[in-house]
Design a protein around this motif. Structure first.
Motif, mmCIF file in Angstrom:
data_model
loop_
_atom_site.group_PDB
_atom_site.id
_atom_site.type_symbol
_atom_site.label_atom_id
_atom_site.label_comp_id
_atom_site.label_asym_id
_atom_site.label_seq_id
_atom_site.Cartn_x
_atom_site.Cartn_y
_atom_site.Cartn_z
ATOM 1 N N ASP A 118 0.614 -1.106 0.241
ATOM 2 C CA ASP A 118 0.192 0.081 -0.059
ATOM 3 C C ASP A 118 0.982 1.229 0.151
ATOM 4 O OD1 ASP A 118 -1.679 2.100 0.473
ATOM 5 O OD2 ASP A 118 -3.032 0.875 1.893
ATOM 6 N N LEU A 119 0.822 1.898 -1.041
ATOM 7 C CA LEU A 119 1.775 3.193 -0.962
ATOM 8 C C LEU A 119 1.085 4.425 -0.224
ATOM 9 C CD1 LEU A 119 2.534 2.875 -4.963
ATOM 10 C CD2 LEU A 119 3.894 2.336 -3.206
ATOM 11 N N ARG A 120 0.329 4.117 0.417
ATOM 12 C CA ARG A 120 -0.200 4.899 1.583
ATOM 13 C C ARG A 120 0.142 4.557 2.972
ATOM 14 N NH1 ARG A 120 -3.512 8.974 -0.961
ATOM 15 N NH2 ARG A 120 -4.355 8.107 -2.718
ATOM 16 N N ARG A 121 0.926 3.511 2.870
ATOM 17 C CA ARG A 121 1.398 2.678 4.200
ATOM 18 C C ARG A 121 2.787 2.624 4.263
ATOM 19 N NH1 ARG A 121 -3.258 0.584 7.566
ATOM 20 N NH2 ARG A 121 -1.664 0.168 8.876
ATOM 21 N N ILE A 122 3.425 3.445 3.996
ATOM 22 C CA ILE A 122 5.188 3.564 4.175
ATOM 23 C C ILE A 122 5.503 4.135 5.303
ATOM 24 C CG2 ILE A 122 7.218 4.430 2.728
ATOM 25 C CD1 ILE A 122 5.101 4.748 0.371
ATOM 26 N N GLU A 123 6.563 3.259 5.949
ATOM 27 C CA GLU A 123 6.960 3.549 7.285
ATOM 28 C C GLU A 123 8.331 4.035 7.137
ATOM 29 O OE1 GLU A 123 5.430 3.553 9.897
ATOM 30 O OE2 GLU A 123 3.508 2.262 9.685
ATOM 31 N N ARG A 124 8.823 4.752 8.172
ATOM 32 C CA ARG A 124 10.026 5.396 8.219
ATOM 33 C C ARG A 124 10.810 4.612 9.255
ATOM 34 N NH1 ARG A 124 12.384 10.462 7.554
ATOM 35 N NH2 ARG A 124 10.230 11.412 7.226
ATOM 36 N N ALA A 125 12.320 4.223 8.707
ATOM 37 C CA ALA A 125 13.150 3.344 9.699
ATOM 38 C C ALA A 125 13.695 4.354 10.342
ATOM 39 C CB ALA A 125 14.046 2.704 8.698
ATOM 40 N N THR A 126 14.153 3.902 11.678
ATOM 41 C CA THR A 126 14.670 5.101 12.646
ATOM 42 C C THR A 126 16.044 4.791 13.118
ATOM 43 O OG1 THR A 126 13.854 3.636 14.483
ATOM 44 C CG2 THR A 126 12.229 5.332 13.860
ATOM 45 N N VAL A 127 16.636 3.447 12.541
ATOM 46 C CA VAL A 127 17.967 3.100 12.921
ATOM 47 C C VAL A 127 18.678 2.662 11.472
ATOM 48 C CG1 VAL A 127 19.666 1.380 14.071
ATOM 49 C CG2 VAL A 127 17.356 2.224 15.277
ATOM 50 N N THR A 128 19.962 3.254 11.335
ATOM 51 C CA THR A 128 20.457 2.916 10.277
ATOM 52 C C THR A 128 21.390 1.938 10.333
ATOM 53 O OG1 THR A 128 20.362 5.314 9.367
ATOM 54 C CG2 THR A 128 22.078 4.085 8.550
ATOM 55 N N ALA A 129 21.038 0.528 9.988
ATOM 56 C CA ALA A 129 22.032 -0.484 10.442
ATOM 57 C C ALA A 129 21.430 -1.394 9.113
ATOM 58 C CB ALA A 129 21.650 -1.084 11.557
ATOM 59 N N ASP A 130 22.548 -2.699 9.054
ATOM 60 C CA ASP A 130 22.131 -3.707 7.902
ATOM 61 C C ASP A 130 21.059 -4.569 8.350
ATOM 62 O OD1 ASP A 130 24.419 -2.633 6.286
ATOM 63 O OD2 ASP A 130 25.778 -3.958 7.292
ATOM 64 N N ALA A 131 20.824 -4.561 9.537
ATOM 65 C CA ALA A 131 19.572 -5.480 9.982
ATOM 66 C C ALA A 131 18.334 -4.992 9.442
ATOM 67 C CB ALA A 131 19.678 -5.148 11.474
ATOM 68 N N VAL A 132 17.329 -5.949 9.378
ATOM 69 C CA VAL A 132 16.088 -5.798 9.062
ATOM 70 C C VAL A 132 15.136 -5.952 10.025
ATOM 71 C CG1 VAL A 132 14.077 -6.360 7.364
ATOM 72 C CG2 VAL A 132 16.638 -6.093 6.678
ATOM 73 N N GLY A 133 14.407 -4.946 10.458
ATOM 74 C CA GLY A 133 13.294 -5.227 11.430
ATOM 75 C C GLY A 133 13.639 -4.575 12.812
ATOM 76 N N ARG A 134 12.959 -4.992 13.728
ATOM 77 C CA ARG A 134 13.028 -4.543 15.156
ATOM 78 C C ARG A 134 14.579 -4.554 15.597
ATOM 79 N NH1 ARG A 134 9.924 -2.870 19.513
ATOM 80 N NH2 ARG A 134 8.142 -3.772 18.438
ATOM 81 N N VAL A 135 15.312 -3.575 15.966
ATOM 82 C CA VAL A 135 16.680 -3.543 16.452
ATOM 83 C C VAL A 135 16.617 -2.830 17.946
ATOM 84 C CG1 VAL A 135 17.655 -4.015 14.358
ATOM 85 C CG2 VAL A 135 17.360 -1.721 15.208
ATOM 86 N N PRO A 136 17.717 -3.051 18.563
ATOM 87 C CA PRO A 136 17.611 -2.148 19.604
ATOM 88 C C PRO A 136 17.784 -0.635 19.386
ATOM 89 C CG PRO A 136 19.278 -3.825 20.160
ATOM 90 C CD PRO A 136 18.726 -4.011 18.526
ATOM 91 N N GLY A 137 16.909 0.015 19.843
ATOM 92 C CA GLY A 137 16.556 1.706 19.697
ATOM 93 C C GLY A 137 15.785 1.950 18.483
ATOM 94 N N GLY A 138 15.121 0.722 18.002
ATOM 95 C CA GLY A 138 14.010 1.258 16.918
ATOM 96 C C GLY A 138 13.964 0.274 15.918
#
Length: 455
Positions: free
Chosen positions: A235-255
């Motif tokens: 859905d191009l109306r449901r785009i989320e912003r990542a909050t941590v710049t890392a190689d990981a994908v998904g929930r990480v410590p801090g966001g």
């Protein structure tokens, strides 16, 4: 000032046409010289064969699998309020290079005939990477009659990550390209993801995105590899912003992380073959009939606005030189306003193919269906890879009466004129252009020029 600006744009337009014309002449000469060592016209796929039996059509049925609303809402609550494609474009941080600034090696991937009238290559870092490969394209021409998302002309390009050491499929990303100024295209990246654990986390989509279609507010993409679904829906109306710049994908410590990208698209639905897992690779040899085969995995997608109602066109890929035939088919989009961008589904979420055909062509990567006149038949355009011989691919137009290919050169084999890579096809009705990707090039040309090359 405005008049000087118009003159500058005209000069740049003339320069671009000269560059592309020069590249086209050089490629035509090359094609003429090497054509004697390539395939001859014996690869003519002939006429399409309609598939009409219940057995042939039943393997094309899909089952819709929505991501539960509570899962999507839980993810949005944790990540923040979703934004739309326009907000993503406002943060474009890469620039596409005009054809004049692309290398000769990059431009080798362009079609010989018909020649591209617009062509671009990605910024230096994205053009140099071999871990990511562009495979598909969709345009705002798919969106609606205006060809705009809000005030923006927008192009999307799907890229696939090749596993670091295995050569397999890793992740999938989409370039959001701001095409408001045809002489200065900018873009940014978003990672394709799939919600997991009831919306408490997400994983990357581990798939080739060899085909994609943007219809209304939804983006439909093909899947492959470990993914068991035939299509995923975003859905191009449901785009989320990542909050941590890392190689990981998904929930990480801090966001939340998206492999270093700023944006992430969580899937909102998928379509799974109703008859079981789809067939992704050829087993060799000719298929007896589609009824004897597993459900095909769609690898090529496009939107047909000349059908009634609008429809999703799909093709499978059979290996070049395998002798196996290829199926082409279509699904209708839903007319229900509450199901914008989704396919028309019956009881139990079952989606049936509206029509289907078989072609003798193999190695098909791009497909486009288009009816040129209200009373006329539908033409099917197939972009085929060069196969083991390398070089340029072929572009065929087929219907129930026969097939024609675009032609170039003057020797015995004049059909190897299409792009080197034969990416997906997307038609922009407002401009009459077909957009595609080949190698590291994003390009467009008028559909009318394809017709002239066919004749």
């Amino acid at each position: 000032m405005k008049q000087r600006g118009r003159h500058r744009r005209r000069r740049r337009g003339r320069a671009l046409r000269a560059v592309l014309a020069g590249a086209g002449l050089a490629l035509t000469a090359t094609a003429t010289l090497i054509s004697a060592s390539q395939a001859t016209v014996t690869d003519d796929p002939g006429a399409l064969r309609p598939l009409t039996s219940a057995a042939e059509l039943s393997v094309l049925r899909l089952t819709e699998q929505p991501v539960p609303a509570p899962a999507l809402n839980r993810l949005a609550a944790a990540m923040g309020r979703p934004v739309d494609a326009g907000a993503v474009l406002d943060n474009a941080d890469h620039t596409l290079r005009d054809a004049g600034d692309c290398t000769a090696e990059e431009k080798k991937a362009l079609p010989v005939e018909p020649a591209a009238t617009r062509a671009y290559c990605w910024d230096a870092a994205d053009a140099a990477t071999r871990q990511w490969r562009p495979e598909s394209v969709a345009t705002a021409g798919d969106l609606d009659g205006t060809g705009r998302w809000g005030t923006h002309r927008l192009i999307l390009s799907g890229w696939t990550h090749r596993g670091a050491d295995t050569g397999g499929t890793g992740l999938a990303r989409v370039a959001f390209v701001d095409a408001d100024d045809p002489y200065h295209l900018t873009y940014t990246w978003a990672l394709l993801a799939v919600p997991v654990d009831g919306g408490r986390d997400y994983r990357g989509l581990a798939s080739h995105v060899s085909g994609m279609v943007w219809y209304q507010d939804k983006l439909l993409v093909t899947t492959s590899g470990s993914e068991s679904d035939a299509l995923y829906v975003y859905d191009l109306r449901r785009i989320e912003r990542a909050t941590v710049t890392a190689d990981a994908v998904g929930r990480v410590p801090g966001g939340w992380s998206a492999h270093g990208y700023r944006w992430v698209l969580p899937a909102v639905a998928s379509y799974r073959p109703a008859a079981g897992s789809c067939e992704r690779t050829g087993r060799g040899g000719a298929r007896a009939t589609p009824a004897d085969a597993a459900p095909p995995c769609p690898t090529g997608l496009s939107l047909d606005r000349t059908s009634a109602p609008d429809s999703l066109v799909a093709s499978e890929t059979t290996p070049s030189g395998s002798g196996r035939h290829t199926r082409l088919w279509r699904y209708l989009f839903s007319a229900d306003p509450g199901r914008s961008g989704l396919l028309a589904a019956g009881p139990g979420g079952t989606v049936a193919a509206e029509e289907a055909y078989e072609t003798k062509a193999d190695g098909v990567r791009g497909v486009l269906a288009h009816r040129t006149a209200p009373a006329g038949g539908t033409d099917w355009y197939l972009g085929r890879t060069a196969g083991r011989r390398g070089g340029h691919g072929t572009l065929w137009r087929q219907d129930a009466r026969g097939a024609q290919a675009t032609e170039c050169g003057t020797s015995g084999d004049t059909h190897r004129c299409w792009g080197d890579g034969a990416g997906s096809l997307s038609y922009w009705p407002a401009s009459g252009e077909v957009w595609s990707v080949s190698g590291r090039m994003l390009f467009a040309l008028p559909l009318s020029s394809v017709e002239r090359a066919l004749r």
